[in-house]
Every structure is written in C-alpha cells, then in structure tokens.
Scaffold this active site. Structure first.
Site, mmCIF file in Angstrom:
data_model
loop_
_atom_site.group_PDB
_atom_site.id
_atom_site.type_symbol
_atom_site.label_atom_id
_atom_site.label_comp_id
_atom_site.label_asym_id
_atom_site.label_seq_id
_atom_site.Cartn_x
_atom_site.Cartn_y
_atom_site.Cartn_z
ATOM 1 N N SER A 41 5.601 -4.954 -7.023
ATOM 2 C CA SER A 41 6.292 -6.185 -7.416
ATOM 3 C C SER A 41 6.071 -6.474 -8.901
ATOM 4 C CB SER A 41 5.782 -7.365 -6.581
ATOM 5 O OG SER A 41 5.993 -7.128 -5.226
ATOM 6 N N ARG B 238 -0.211 3.337 -1.542
ATOM 7 C CA ARG B 238 0.633 4.092 -2.467
ATOM 8 C C ARG B 238 -0.098 5.266 -3.071
ATOM 9 N NH1 ARG B 238 2.332 -1.416 -5.183
ATOM 10 N NH2 ARG B 238 0.247 -1.740 -4.375
ATOM 11 N N HIS C 78 8.114 -2.176 0.282
ATOM 12 C CA HIS C 78 7.683 -3.068 1.367
ATOM 13 C C HIS C 78 8.619 -2.908 2.585
ATOM 14 C CE1 HIS C 78 6.110 -5.870 -2.021
ATOM 15 N NE2 HIS C 78 5.047 -5.338 -1.462
ATOM 16 N N LYS D 147 -2.475 -14.862 -8.806
ATOM 17 C CA LYS D 147 -1.476 -14.878 -9.873
ATOM 18 C C LYS D 147 -0.499 -16.035 -9.635
ATOM 19 C CE LYS D 147 -1.252 -10.730 -8.092
ATOM 20 N NZ LYS D 147 -0.618 -9.557 -7.507
#
Ligand code: ADP
Length: 162
Positions: A128, A90, A17, A41
C-alpha cells in the site's frame, strides 16, 4: 474447514491483498477481513472508507465479510468465534516480523493459529505504501489496484491537494 480472520490496514487494498482474500475464501468456510482502525501511520482513508472499498471488491465472494476493529487482534478473533489468522508473506523481510507477531499472539491466545500464504509472485513487490508514493507523484497506479480503488485513490489525493 474453518473461519479465518485476515487482518490489515488495507490503506488502500491492493491486488496483492485481493489475491490473498480470494485464495483464502476457497480454503475456508468463512473469511472475515479485519480492517485495523488505529494504526501508527496516519491513514489516507478512514476505516469506514477502507471497509467500503473492501466490501465492494469482495462482493462476488459469498463467504467473505468485512469489519473494522481496534484493540488486540486476538480479541477480535475470539469475538467472531474464528479459528485462524491469515497473513500474507511477500519476502523474507516480512517473515521475521510476522513470525514474531504470530508467536506473541500464540502466547496470549493459545487456541488461535496463524497461517501464512505466500504472495502471488506477480504482486511480490506490491505494498500500500508503494502505491501511495507512486500516486502522490502522479504515476500510473492501474496495475496495482482494482479499478474502483484506483479511482478513489486519485480522487482522495486530488481532494487533499485542492
Ligand atoms: P500491515 O498490517 O502490515 O499494515 P497490510 O495491511 O498492508 O499490512 O497487509 C495486510 C496483510 O496482507 C499482511 O499479511 C501483508 O503481508 C499482506 N500483503 C500485503 N501486500 C501483499 C502482497 N502484495 N501480496 C501478498 N500479501 C500481501
């Protein structure tokens, strides 16, 4: 040159990030990091804790600010008079979802574009969730996070256990 919003949950913020933030800061007049308050979440860190961590690791970047937000991303972008949304990519697996979200946002807010920055290859595996999984099993997370963030993850997990 423009104002961009870089949204995400940042639970916790990783070196991947930070790499996107630093590169965006060079390209834009102003970058607003938007920390998502309510995502599906259950977060490890509260929105305020995530904002504080981001503020401390971006203190060296004069044109970067950090805010939390709830609701529609495009509303947050309009509220801040920003022009663009930045997202990191990514792998191909990110692309399909990101394309769908960018296109939906473009339908509901025709004045806002999304631009994608490809990940720095050394962080292409990093998320993460991976960090939280490694940390939960006592693994070394120093390679993944800024040192102050790694300390807070270890502290939070030991509080949760204790
Ligand atoms: P989400 O909004 O899906 O919860 P995150 O908060 O983890 O995503 O990440 C916010 C943004 O940062 C997303 O655009 C994501 O693709 C990007 N990102 C996450 N990890 C990396 C990384 N290692 N390298 C580059 N970009 C990343």
């Amino acid at each position: 040159m423009a104002t961009a919003v870089y949204p995400g949950s940042f639970d916790p913020v990783t070196l991947g990030h930070l790499d996107i933030i630093e590169r965006s800061a060079k390209m834009m007049d102003h970058v607003i990091i938007g920390v998502l308050k309510n995502y599906s979440k259950t977060p490890l860190f509260s929105a305020q804790e995530r904002v504080n961590m981001l503020k401390s690791i971006t203190a060296h970047l004069d044109n970067v600010e950090v805010q939390s937000f709830g609701g529609l991303l495009v509303d947050f972008v309009h509220m801040n008079h920003a022009d663009l949304i930045i997202r990191g990519l990514r792998a191909v697996s990110d692309f399909e979802y990101e394309l769908q979200v960018a296109q939906a946002n473009r339908v509901i807010a025709t004045d806002i574009d999304t631009i994608f920055l490809t990940t720095n290859i050394k962080y292409s595996y990093l998320s993460s969730s991976i960090v939280k999984e490694v940390a939960a099993f006592g693994g070394n997370i120093n390679e993944f996070l800024p040192p102050s963030v790694a300390d807070q993850v270890r502290k939070k997990l030991s509080e949760q256990k204790g």
